[in-house]
Design an enzyme around this catalytic site. Structure first.
Site: not given
Ligand code: S3P
Length: 436
Positions: A321, A352, A394
């Site tokens: 992120d 992104r 973001r």
């Molecule tokens: C998250 C996992 C991430 C992240 C998201 C929050 C979570 O996604 O990008 O903002 O809370 O499990 P991915 O694990 O699918 O990449």
């Protein structure tokens, strides 16, 4: 929103809001636990409110309170099978975490549910949860058979098993593990690289029989569960929110900030590791654990000689992120930064890779899009531009940081700035406070 070049550095101390991933999980696990769960430091942002509303729609009572220790929310859990069939489809808003994790829980309930979301969420891939959940016996399908929302989830016959996921995604891993609570055998998830392990840590604290999800033992495994027990969860500050002020302090001359009580779980701290490799002055003090999550205060100083780096491989999930922000900082560093293995960026709240590269270029940076990442050649002065955010929080926050080193007298314009409310409603206020 117009943001002017910073004429002074960032200074002062800030406690960033609670971690978004942990806040979602605390509400979800509290709802399916027996007894009350008190959550301190809960992030009251649009995404976490989507999660609260989904559980309220299934009969869970959630109240806000305050005591001598500060504000909290209390979730009156109804047990693993205590949710009611909602009267309407569950609206997950903009939140991928809500959608994917709740799907794992709904697969274990005895009623049919329909999940919907906003335009951005409705473009995000759901086959990544549909396929593994089906493989362990869930009844889940995409309504239009296109692998997108709306999803229909019904009572299944969860039998557990071993799943190898194609992407390192904590959302996918968590959906499978949550279904595993309701299965009649063990459920195991093997990922191509370790993703954030908040689900493993928190489910264990709620009393589930769960192992793995660490560097030492990345294979996550959960056994069938008869009861989760409610508890008190202290949510540390969100490193993904702290990252904007870390990045800003690093690139704006004269800065020194103290960010208090930030979660530095090793599955999330990639941004600190990469910035340090670039030559950043970041000190970690007062390390401690908040509800099983490593946390600390971060002291960040302006770092005038940042250098480009290569970012690839297993570290990617630990900073996924933060990559738009890292790209902004790379544009202010000397030399080339190459980001690889990050094709996942294309299926976040926006694409992104394209948005970051296009906005960097609009500000005069030398940036190039790649299939699985981007290349940024740093050192060119940035100038004003109108930043396209596509309502992605973001992107809005990353380019608000870039705006601080804009060499023009005219400000940078951030379009749709209210999208920061998805994860950090007070972002602009907190940034102003540090700039005063
Ligand atoms: C998250 C996992 C991430 C992240 C998201 C929050 C979570 O996604 O990008 O903002 O809370 O499990 P991915 O694990 O699918 O990449």
């Amino acid at each position: 929103m117009k943001i002017n070049h910073a004429s002074n550095g960032l200074h002062g101390e800030l406690t960033v809001p609670g971690d978004k991933s942990i806040s979602h999980r605390a509400v979800m696990f509290g709802s399916i636990a027996s007894g009350d769960t008190v959550i301190r430091g809960f992030l009251k942002s649009a995404d976490c409110i989507s999660t609260m509303n989904c559980f309220r729609a299934m009969g869970i009572e959630i109240e806000e309170g305050r005591d001598e220790k500060g504000g909290f929310i209390r979730v009156f859990g109804k047990g693993l099978r205590g949710l009611n069939k909602p009267y309407k489809p569950l609206d997950c808003g903009n939140s991928g975490t809500t959608t994917r994790l709740i799907s794992g829980i709904l697969a274990g309930q005895g009623f049919e549910t329909r999940l919907t979301g906003d335009a951005s969420l409705s473009r995000r891939p759901m086959r990544r949860i549909i396929e593994p959940l089906k493989a362990i016996g869930a009844s889940i399908r995409s309504e239009n058979k296109d692998g997108l929302l709306p999803l229909i989830i019904d009572r299944g016959e969860l039998h557990g098993g071993e799943i190898r996921t194609r992407v390192a995604s904590a959302q996918v891993k968590s959906a499978i593990l949550l279904s595993g609570l309701y299965a009649d055998k063990e459920t195991v998830v093997i990922e191509p690289a370790l993703s954030r392990n908040h689900t493993e840590l928190m489910l264990s604290a709620f009393g589930a029989d769960i192992t793995g999800g660490s560097e030492a033992d990345p294979r996550a495994s959960v056994r069938p569960c008869s009861e989760l027990r409610g508890l008190e969860v202290n949510v540390p500050g969100d490193i993904s929110s702290a990252a904007y002020f870390i990045g800003a302090a690093l690139i704006v001359p004269d800065s020194e900030v103290v960010l208090k009580n930030v979660g530095i779980n090793p599955t999330r701290d990639g941004v600190i590791r990469v910035f340090r490799e670039m030559g950043a002055d970041i000190r970690i003090e007062n390390e401690h654990y908040e509800s099983g999550e490593r946390s600390a205060d971060l002291i960040v100083k302006h770092s005038p000689s940042l250098k480009g780096v290569e970012i690839e491989g297993d570290i990617i999930p630990a900073l996924i992120d933060e990559l738009p922000l890292i790209a902004v900082v790379a544009a202010a560093a000397e030399g080339e930064t190459v980001i690889r293995d990050a094709a996942e960026l294309k299926v976040k709240e926006s694409n992104r890779i394209s948005l970051t590269v296009n906005n960097l270029r609009a500000m005069g940076a030398d940036a190039e899009e790649r299939e699985d990442g981007m290349v940024i050649r740093g050192g060119r002065p940035l100038h004003r531009a109108s930043i396209e955010t596509a309502f992605d929080h973001r992107i809005a926050m990353s380019f608000s940081v870039a705006a601080l080193i804009n060499s023009d007298v005219r400000p940078v314009e951030i379009r749709d700035p209210s999208c920061v409310g998805i994860s950090f409603p007070d972002f602009f206020k907190d940034m102003d406070m540090l700039l005063k």
